[in-house]
Design a protein around this motif. Sequence first.
Motif, mmCIF file in Angstrom:
data_model
loop_
_atom_site.group_PDB
_atom_site.id
_atom_site.type_symbol
_atom_site.label_atom_id
_atom_site.label_comp_id
_atom_site.label_asym_id
_atom_site.label_seq_id
_atom_site.Cartn_x
_atom_site.Cartn_y
_atom_site.Cartn_z
ATOM 1 N N MET A 673 0.564 -1.746 0.295
ATOM 2 C CA MET A 673 -0.208 -0.275 0.183
ATOM 3 C C MET A 673 0.760 1.358 0.039
ATOM 4 O O MET A 673 1.996 1.220 0.178
ATOM 5 N N HIS A 674 -0.132 2.590 -0.165
ATOM 6 C CA HIS A 674 0.762 3.933 -0.418
ATOM 7 C C HIS A 674 1.241 3.935 0.732
ATOM 8 O O HIS A 674 0.334 4.400 1.549
ATOM 9 N N ARG A 684 2.309 0.296 9.853
ATOM 10 C CA ARG A 684 3.488 0.641 9.448
ATOM 11 C C ARG A 684 3.564 -0.547 8.754
ATOM 12 O O ARG A 684 3.571 -1.636 8.631
ATOM 13 N N GLU A 685 4.778 -0.122 7.953
ATOM 14 C CA GLU A 685 5.420 -0.639 7.240
ATOM 15 C C GLU A 685 6.164 -2.097 7.848
ATOM 16 O O GLU A 685 6.800 -2.226 8.514
ATOM 17 N N VAL A 702 2.753 -5.398 6.318
ATOM 18 C CA VAL A 702 2.495 -4.039 5.698
ATOM 19 C C VAL A 702 3.818 -4.035 5.029
ATOM 20 O O VAL A 702 4.546 -4.528 5.235
ATOM 21 N N ARG A 703 3.238 -4.131 3.773
ATOM 22 C CA ARG A 703 4.878 -2.983 2.878
ATOM 23 C C ARG A 703 4.655 -2.361 1.819
ATOM 24 O O ARG A 703 3.589 -1.931 1.284
ATOM 25 N N HIS A 704 5.377 -0.879 1.517
ATOM 26 C CA HIS A 704 5.467 -0.067 0.110
ATOM 27 C C HIS A 704 6.575 -0.662 -0.446
ATOM 28 O O HIS A 704 7.409 -1.689 -0.507
ATOM 29 N N GLY A 705 6.660 0.501 -1.711
ATOM 30 C CA GLY A 705 7.081 0.622 -2.902
ATOM 31 C C GLY A 705 6.848 -1.309 -4.011
ATOM 32 O O GLY A 705 7.663 -1.271 -5.161
ATOM 33 N N GLY A 706 5.795 -1.168 -3.805
ATOM 34 C CA GLY A 706 5.178 -2.105 -4.866
ATOM 35 C C GLY A 706 4.751 -1.111 -5.838
ATOM 36 O O GLY A 706 3.763 -0.991 -7.412
ATOM 37 N N GLY A 707 4.370 -0.132 -6.039
ATOM 38 C CA GLY A 707 4.434 1.360 -7.178
ATOM 39 C C GLY A 707 2.619 1.314 -7.035
ATOM 40 O O GLY A 707 2.213 1.414 -7.965
ATOM 41 N N MET A 708 2.216 0.913 -5.135
ATOM 42 C CA MET A 708 0.725 0.996 -5.113
ATOM 43 C C MET A 708 -0.160 2.876 -5.523
ATOM 44 O O MET A 708 1.136 3.815 -5.065
ATOM 45 N N VAL A 713 -4.472 -1.008 -2.794
ATOM 46 C CA VAL A 713 -3.678 -1.787 -2.069
ATOM 47 C C VAL A 713 -3.714 -3.303 -2.865
ATOM 48 O O VAL A 713 -4.430 -3.303 -3.586
ATOM 49 N N PHE A 714 -2.603 -3.919 -2.575
ATOM 50 C CA PHE A 714 -2.331 -5.069 -3.222
ATOM 51 C C PHE A 714 -2.367 -5.743 -2.346
ATOM 52 O O PHE A 714 -1.729 -6.026 -1.525
#
Length: 945
Positions: A673-674, A684-685, A702-708, A713-714
């Motif tokens: 997610m963004h 939080r990530e 939770v993670r970031h960095g997937g271009g969301m 969310v993905f």
Amino acid sequence: MSNAAVIPLVSATSPVDVPHATVRTTCPYCGVGCGMEAVCVTAPGDARRGAPEHAPENKQQNAQAAMPEIHGDALHPANAGRLCVKGAALGETLGLEGRLLAPAMRTRGDAKETPRTVSWDTALDAVAQGFRAVIAEHGPDAVAFYVSGQLLTEDYYVANKLMKGFIGSANIDTNSRLCMSSAVAGHKRAFGEDVVPVCYDDLEAADLIVLVGSNAAWCHPVLFQRIARLKEQRPAVRVVVVDPRHTATCELADLHVALKPGSDVWLFNGLLSYLADRGLTDRSFVGAHTHGVAEALVAAAADGGDIESVARTCKLAVQTVQRFYEMFAATGRVVTVFSQGVNQSSSGTDKVNSIINCHLLTGRIGKPGAGPFSITGQPNAMGGREVGGLANMLAAHLELDNAAHRALVQDFWGAPCMAVQPGLKAVPLFEAIEAGRVKAVWIMGTNPVVSMPEADRVRAALARCELVVVSDVMARTDTADLAHVLLPALAWGEKDGTVTNSERRISRQRPFLPPPGAARADWDLLCDVARRMGYRGFDYPGPHAIFDEHARLSTVGNGTGGVAPRQFNLAGLTGLSRAAYDALAPIQWPVPCPATGTGPTGTVRLYADGRFSHADGRARFVPVRGCWPAHGIDNDYPLVLNTGRVRDHWHTMTRTGKVPRLAGHTSEAAVDMHPHDALLCGVREGELARVRSRWGAMVARVRHGGGMPRGSVFVPIHWNAQFASDARVGAVVNAAVDAVSGEPEFKHTPVQVEPFPVSWHAFVLTRTQELATPATYWTRIQGRQFVRYELAGREAIADAGAWARALLDVKAAGADWLEYEDATAGVYRAACVVAGRLEACVFLSPRPDLPARTWLSVLMENDALATPERASLLAGEPLEAGTDTGQIVCACFGVGRETICRAIRQHGLSTTAQVTACIKAGGNCGSCVPEIGALLLACHAVQAA
């Protein structure tokens, strides 16, 4: 590539026993259909052969059989020797750990009841008698089959013949309904037949490639690398990616059109209007070969077809829309590649037709380098379509709702009880099971309790079904745990038959391993049950005879007797002997009858003559209007959930979950997610979160960095009860479907993301396969010679040492127990050393930022643990800087993130080619090249700062 014959080095309908023999076969993963060579460096051996049919004690002996080496087949036109990392790792999936090796039965469909091993006669009698009894009391529509794109064409053919022609119901559907049925429906509306008109070579002939809803870099890596090499060879070629996410595929793109989820029809209707307004209609083609252009243009204009309106609706910059339209308009050779991002929608069929309309308007079809191109997600999704694998189809591209077609097939089959109306598609099928209208179901080679939308509802439906039969290769899946009858099927490497890839190319899957235990081919099981039910016409001597019947049916009534001609035609492949079938080279249909004295020749590209499959030979423009997904976001569920694949895993991980190097890139389910959305949701990530919808919930990290983009969310589709405590995203997905195709809306479910509070986090590396003590949250990751568990719990741990000993069930005599505890910080570390070798270790903390795992994995792989390494275990970090390689980026060569970054800094690397030359990363399948590129940018940005 031509359709010239490629004769296999070894061809056989039974597995080879010749040392160092090579068998040519086909990859069982995505629809690219890559050719492979299985090199049997030693004979497969008697260890996998001839085990008694109900002797599970043979399992360990079977598992020790020598495994072949797997290489790409340089002579196969689909891949010319290249393989993705999943394909290259197939040799590591061939062990028999977890395999179902004998028929088994339960009184109840309940995982708590251990299934009892039975004979084949007992199991198949139970299936035949159970189905017969239900049909006698409730009629044929009270039974159903749910099959899979993992089946070979021959398996698929027999299943459809039995259900539609002999049981007399069309209640047979497939998991391919979930990924490409909207493409089928769009093709049939436009072309009159489910036909992919282009081929892979058209990608290399194109000047513009538009990838819509396709993360090809991860999902079709070999095809993506063909495009990447094309851009290197012809820099003028342009690539456009239409996708809400900034995926790895976007790294190759000249333009990323990051449209609002669900707005595809507006984008392509706008393109249609743009092309027409600028006089780019191919009037000669449209006038001579199509119908309905005026109506399609009216519908497109009604959607507000000007660029500004499209930009507002799609949430795009005007300049982005303008540039995309100009690129399409200015380029004669355009291939538009689309996949699940288009299909998996409650308006997926309209999205498909909005793309096809643009190609019809400009005559960009039937020509080299031009056309709409649906690429499939499963290895035999197209083969299943050829034999009528969907509930609304008949075999050989004939129509179930056409009386003349039904009569033709009934006569050919000698069928006593032909289905007369379409059956239940996947979602309504499981709803009918839940309601008790369908009382017996046979599920073959698929796992709907994980993969279906509203998966909890599917599980509840199967739990109350009177008879659930599952034929599969694995003893334990979420679906197999609910089966009354379990039937051991053949796996890849043991199967014998054909598959058809995304470019209509039929290839052989040849066996190179003997059947383990009592496992049998799916077609053989189906035929045996059919005979036990009293049906004739199921006495096939082998898959070659089934293929011949399938090929002959494709010619019956094809353009004769008032039946319109069909492109699907295997006339040139009828009458193949067993030896000719064994030696069949990859070939694209249609395959007409060859000229005298020549062999069969396939067809590379269709509709070059402008004649389509509708009765009048004309294609149809289909008027479509933009339509938002069935369920919109609101204050309670403000985010849009998108689901899909990750790079190195496949479906529900029954193969890829076995391979340590495939687990290194994405080790556990995550909600991508963004950062701004995460802040608003209070997560939080690196921490755990619950993803909740109106239909269900699951837990992921939770993670970031997937271009969301913000608002989306993905979550990946792969995790299930064998690999995680609560990570089935299917439970969250809504069951809205496309009105035409019945394909579910996997790309747009309104959700909320909320904290999943826990008191502690831990991870364990252990040589024991199962932990003794459960946790609130767990994920299981396969390592080399060990298993890793990621854990979290809500109840505080009063005595960390006692908890760790109980968790690891430490009982070995003479074991050394090493431990460190900081009670104030809540940190605990322990290791169990047996005979000088690290047997297990556990790391516990109230925070999720635990020590790195990769260096510990190396210690687990070593035969002995040195004294300094014991100290490093308790310190929670490696002895030397640079020891930890970081999260795997290049799975082919096992190269981690930290290794790549160190090489970039130390050697001043500036290109992905330099990284490959230095440390090999990116030098095989190329799937990781976009990530290496991102690391180069990140490292240079840090250095510049």
